[in-house]
Write a protein that holds these residues in place. Sequence first.
Motif, mmCIF file in Angstrom:
data_model
loop_
_atom_site.group_PDB
_atom_site.id
_atom_site.type_symbol
_atom_site.label_atom_id
_atom_site.label_comp_id
_atom_site.label_asym_id
_atom_site.label_seq_id
_atom_site.Cartn_x
_atom_site.Cartn_y
_atom_site.Cartn_z
ATOM 1 N N ASP A 345 0.851 -1.189 0.000
ATOM 2 C CA ASP A 345 0.000 0.000 0.000
ATOM 3 C C ASP A 345 0.887 1.240 0.000
ATOM 4 O OD1 ASP A 345 -1.657 2.156 0.625
ATOM 5 O OD2 ASP A 345 -2.966 0.957 1.917
ATOM 6 N N ARG A 346 1.049 1.848 -1.167
ATOM 7 C CA ARG A 346 1.972 2.970 -1.272
ATOM 8 C C ARG A 346 1.512 4.157 -0.439
ATOM 9 N NH1 ARG A 346 3.832 3.582 -7.519
ATOM 10 N NH2 ARG A 346 5.172 5.139 -6.526
ATOM 11 N N HIS A 347 0.202 4.366 -0.360
ATOM 12 C CA HIS A 347 -0.296 5.479 0.457
ATOM 13 C C HIS A 347 0.083 5.273 1.924
ATOM 14 C CE1 HIS A 347 -2.851 8.424 2.361
ATOM 15 N NE2 HIS A 347 -3.502 7.464 3.007
ATOM 16 N N GLN A 348 -0.110 4.070 2.440
ATOM 17 C CA GLN A 348 0.229 3.801 3.836
ATOM 18 C C GLN A 348 1.736 3.875 4.058
ATOM 19 O OE1 GLN A 348 -2.032 3.341 6.489
ATOM 20 N NE2 GLN A 348 -0.082 3.783 7.513
ATOM 21 N N GLU A 349 2.512 3.392 3.084
ATOM 22 C CA GLU A 349 3.966 3.478 3.188
ATOM 23 C C GLU A 349 4.420 4.935 3.306
ATOM 24 O OE1 GLU A 349 6.590 0.496 2.200
ATOM 25 O OE2 GLU A 349 5.022 -0.131 3.600
ATOM 26 N N GLU A 350 3.858 5.805 2.458
ATOM 27 C CA GLU A 350 4.248 7.211 2.507
ATOM 28 C C GLU A 350 3.766 7.878 3.789
ATOM 29 O OE1 GLU A 350 3.851 9.623 -0.925
ATOM 30 O OE2 GLU A 350 4.430 8.035 -2.330
ATOM 31 N N SER A 351 2.606 7.475 4.285
ATOM 32 C CA SER A 351 2.117 8.008 5.562
ATOM 33 C C SER A 351 3.062 7.618 6.693
ATOM 34 C CB SER A 351 0.708 7.484 5.855
ATOM 35 O OG SER A 351 -0.217 7.949 4.898
ATOM 36 N N ASN A 352 3.547 6.374 6.659
ATOM 37 C CA ASN A 352 4.503 5.929 7.676
ATOM 38 C C ASN A 352 5.794 6.737 7.599
ATOM 39 O OD1 ASN A 352 2.700 3.953 8.528
ATOM 40 N ND2 ASN A 352 3.668 2.318 7.343
ATOM 41 N N VAL A 353 6.264 6.997 6.376
ATOM 42 C CA VAL A 353 7.493 7.776 6.211
ATOM 43 C C VAL A 353 7.312 9.188 6.758
ATOM 44 C CG1 VAL A 353 8.941 8.902 4.466
ATOM 45 C CG2 VAL A 353 8.481 6.456 4.310
ATOM 46 N N GLU A 354 6.151 9.777 6.532
ATOM 47 C CA GLU A 354 5.900 11.123 7.069
ATOM 48 C C GLU A 354 5.933 11.121 8.591
ATOM 49 O OE1 GLU A 354 2.221 12.121 5.244
ATOM 50 O OE2 GLU A 354 3.112 12.439 3.258
ATOM 51 N N LEU A 355 5.343 10.088 9.200
ATOM 52 C CA LEU A 355 5.380 9.972 10.656
ATOM 53 C C LEU A 355 6.813 9.792 11.147
ATOM 54 C CD1 LEU A 355 3.981 9.556 13.437
ATOM 55 C CD2 LEU A 355 3.872 7.118 12.869
ATOM 56 N N PHE A 356 7.561 8.906 10.505
ATOM 57 C CA PHE A 356 8.938 8.658 10.921
ATOM 58 C C PHE A 356 9.801 9.909 10.738
ATOM 59 C CE2 PHE A 356 8.366 3.883 9.777
ATOM 60 C CZ PHE A 356 7.705 3.680 10.976
ATOM 61 N N ALA A 357 9.560 10.657 9.657
ATOM 62 C CA ALA A 357 10.325 11.886 9.430
ATOM 63 C C ALA A 357 10.086 12.878 10.561
ATOM 64 C CB ALA A 357 9.944 12.502 8.086
ATOM 65 N N SER A 358 8.843 12.983 10.998
ATOM 66 C CA SER A 358 8.529 13.845 12.140
ATOM 67 C C SER A 358 9.241 13.365 13.392
ATOM 68 C CB SER A 358 7.013 13.869 12.362
ATOM 69 O OG SER A 358 6.676 14.595 13.521
ATOM 70 N N ASN A 359 9.316 12.039 13.572
ATOM 71 C CA ASN A 359 9.948 11.494 14.765
ATOM 72 C C ASN A 359 11.464 11.578 14.727
ATOM 73 O OD1 ASN A 359 7.485 10.973 15.891
ATOM 74 N ND2 ASN A 359 7.458 8.798 15.369
ATOM 75 N N VAL A 360 12.043 11.662 13.528
ATOM 76 C CA VAL A 360 13.487 11.905 13.415
ATOM 77 C C VAL A 360 13.833 13.216 14.119
ATOM 78 C CG1 VAL A 360 15.300 12.571 11.760
ATOM 79 C CG2 VAL A 360 13.904 10.544 11.335
ATOM 80 N N VAL A 361 12.987 14.239 13.911
ATOM 81 C CA VAL A 361 13.208 15.534 14.564
ATOM 82 C C VAL A 361 12.795 15.481 16.028
ATOM 83 C CG1 VAL A 361 12.564 17.976 14.562
ATOM 84 C CG2 VAL A 361 12.969 16.792 12.403
ATOM 85 N N GLU A 362 11.678 14.797 16.327
ATOM 86 C CA GLU A 362 11.227 14.700 17.715
ATOM 87 C C GLU A 362 12.300 14.059 18.585
ATOM 88 O OE1 GLU A 362 9.171 14.716 21.241
ATOM 89 O OE2 GLU A 362 8.794 15.834 19.396
ATOM 90 N N ALA A 363 12.906 12.975 18.100
ATOM 91 C CA ALA A 363 13.987 12.327 18.858
ATOM 92 C C ALA A 363 15.173 13.278 19.014
ATOM 93 C CB ALA A 363 14.420 11.044 18.164
ATOM 94 N N GLY A 364 15.440 14.074 17.980
ATOM 95 C CA GLY A 364 16.515 15.064 18.067
ATOM 96 C C GLY A 364 16.233 16.125 19.110
ATOM 97 N N ASN A 365 14.972 16.550 19.198
ATOM 98 C CA ASN A 365 14.600 17.546 20.209
ATOM 99 C C ASN A 365 14.777 16.992 21.612
ATOM 100 O OD1 ASN A 365 13.919 19.425 18.243
ATOM 101 N ND2 ASN A 365 11.759 18.827 18.197
ATOM 102 N N VAL A 366 14.393 15.722 21.795
ATOM 103 C CA VAL A 366 14.573 15.087 23.103
ATOM 104 C C VAL A 366 16.054 15.065 23.470
ATOM 105 C CG1 VAL A 366 14.359 12.923 24.392
ATOM 106 C CG2 VAL A 366 12.483 13.686 22.915
ATOM 107 N N TYR A 367 16.891 14.745 22.481
ATOM 108 C CA TYR A 367 18.332 14.714 22.737
ATOM 109 C C TYR A 367 18.859 16.110 23.091
ATOM 110 C CZ TYR A 367 23.304 14.896 21.837
ATOM 111 O OH TYR A 367 24.645 15.134 21.955
ATOM 112 N N LEU A 368 18.456 17.122 22.335
ATOM 113 C CA LEU A 368 18.964 18.471 22.576
ATOM 114 C C LEU A 368 18.495 19.028 23.915
ATOM 115 C CD1 LEU A 368 18.551 20.055 19.026
ATOM 116 C CD2 LEU A 368 20.678 19.303 20.122
ATOM 117 N N GLU A 369 17.287 18.640 24.333
ATOM 118 C CA GLU A 369 16.771 19.113 25.614
ATOM 119 C C GLU A 369 17.527 18.507 26.793
ATOM 120 O OE1 GLU A 369 12.660 18.099 25.514
ATOM 121 O OE2 GLU A 369 12.169 19.585 23.977
ATOM 122 N N ASN A 370 18.058 17.308 26.607
ATOM 123 C CA ASN A 370 18.771 16.643 27.703
ATOM 124 C C ASN A 370 19.953 15.861 27.150
ATOM 125 O OD1 ASN A 370 19.539 15.601 30.148
ATOM 126 N ND2 ASN A 370 17.753 14.276 30.401
#
Length: 406
Positions: A345-370
């Motif tokens: 399901d290409r639509h679901q695959e791309e939706s997952n990538v968008e979520l993971f891309a957001s979490n790439v930054v979210e994990a970075g923010n967690v690291y920078l905060e502490n």
Amino acid sequence: MADFHQNGFVATLHNLRATDPEMLTAQLEGFARTRKITLILPSLYSELEGEALPHIVEELAGASYLNKIVIGLDRADAAQYRHAKAFFSRLPQDHAVLWNDGPRLREIDARMEQIGLAPEEPGKGRNVWYCMGYALACQDSSVIALHDCDITTYSRHMLARLVYPVANPNFPYQLCKGYYPRIADGKLNGRVNRLLVGPLLIALKKVVGDREYFDYLRAFRYPLAGEFAMRTAIVPDMRIPSDWGLEIGVLSEAWRNLNPRSICQVDISDAYDHKHQPVSAEDRGQGLSRMSVDICKALYRKLAGEGVVFSQETFTSLKATYHRIALDMIESYYADAMLNGLHLDRHQEESNVELFASNVVEAGNVYLENPMETPFIPSWSRVYSADPDIMRQMRDAVAEDNAEHG
């Protein structure tokens, strides 16, 4: 037959699946006379009520080469612990159930906390860490293996293939990682590995620079597989994460502590399936979303320990680079699926990538905060140095629990 995949890192063993399983078992029984093999099963109580674990226990009952089975039981009250004892009693091997939520092991955990060495959060990593400590305290293992309790296609021959490379005294391997095709029900699985880890390692290489560590991780055909086997001698010095970054953490510790040529991966199954986590886009603290954040944090902290300096701009660039690479890889996965008659399901695959891309930054923010946070659980060597008696006390606590509720 073995090959060295990706620039000479990590021996990849192919031919064990072609060996007659009974012959492999007979050889392991011979090795086990002098190299005792312990299996660790990290389990939630809820898994006892699922379809996978009863079959796993049935299969393990025939694994004659196992000396001991250590079951780490999470989220269980006293009645559930007693049920778990009865559930695992069909195992003919010496076995122990660690009641992680019981008063005795809670007391051990409190003592660890007093000396600043307790795992900071619950999770699979914490469960595995305590099981490793117990196995070390028993002093009767030369090889320790580990796999999950949700494998619906389990066979004890998978375990035989996993432990063979480290149990064989003629092989140089200290750690073995299992791999297998992630195909089931006519579709491609392994979403976090395909859509996050693979493209993220390529993106990190572009953004922070070329490092052998990236090539090493990319050499593993399924780095997120939960199946490991290792020689017990390497366990005391391992520092593992307490969260979903466990698998990446173990591989990172092997990279730090071992010669890569003493590490191998082995093809353990034609067909592998397990319980699939929900993506949990709505609740970032659950499912694959939480897993993706933990994996990113494990990678960032490992790289920071090797001198990489991160900033908000680094993570912004990393997100954009990762997103483009991941989308390109979906094209390849789609073509691969169509060629093999699989659904994707290409639509679901791309939706997952968008979520993971957001979490790439979210994990970075967690690291920078502490940035000074230490999410890795201390090694058992350090625990022993701080309190030489605590491992004996843990062994006694498990024995008392098992005797009292037997």
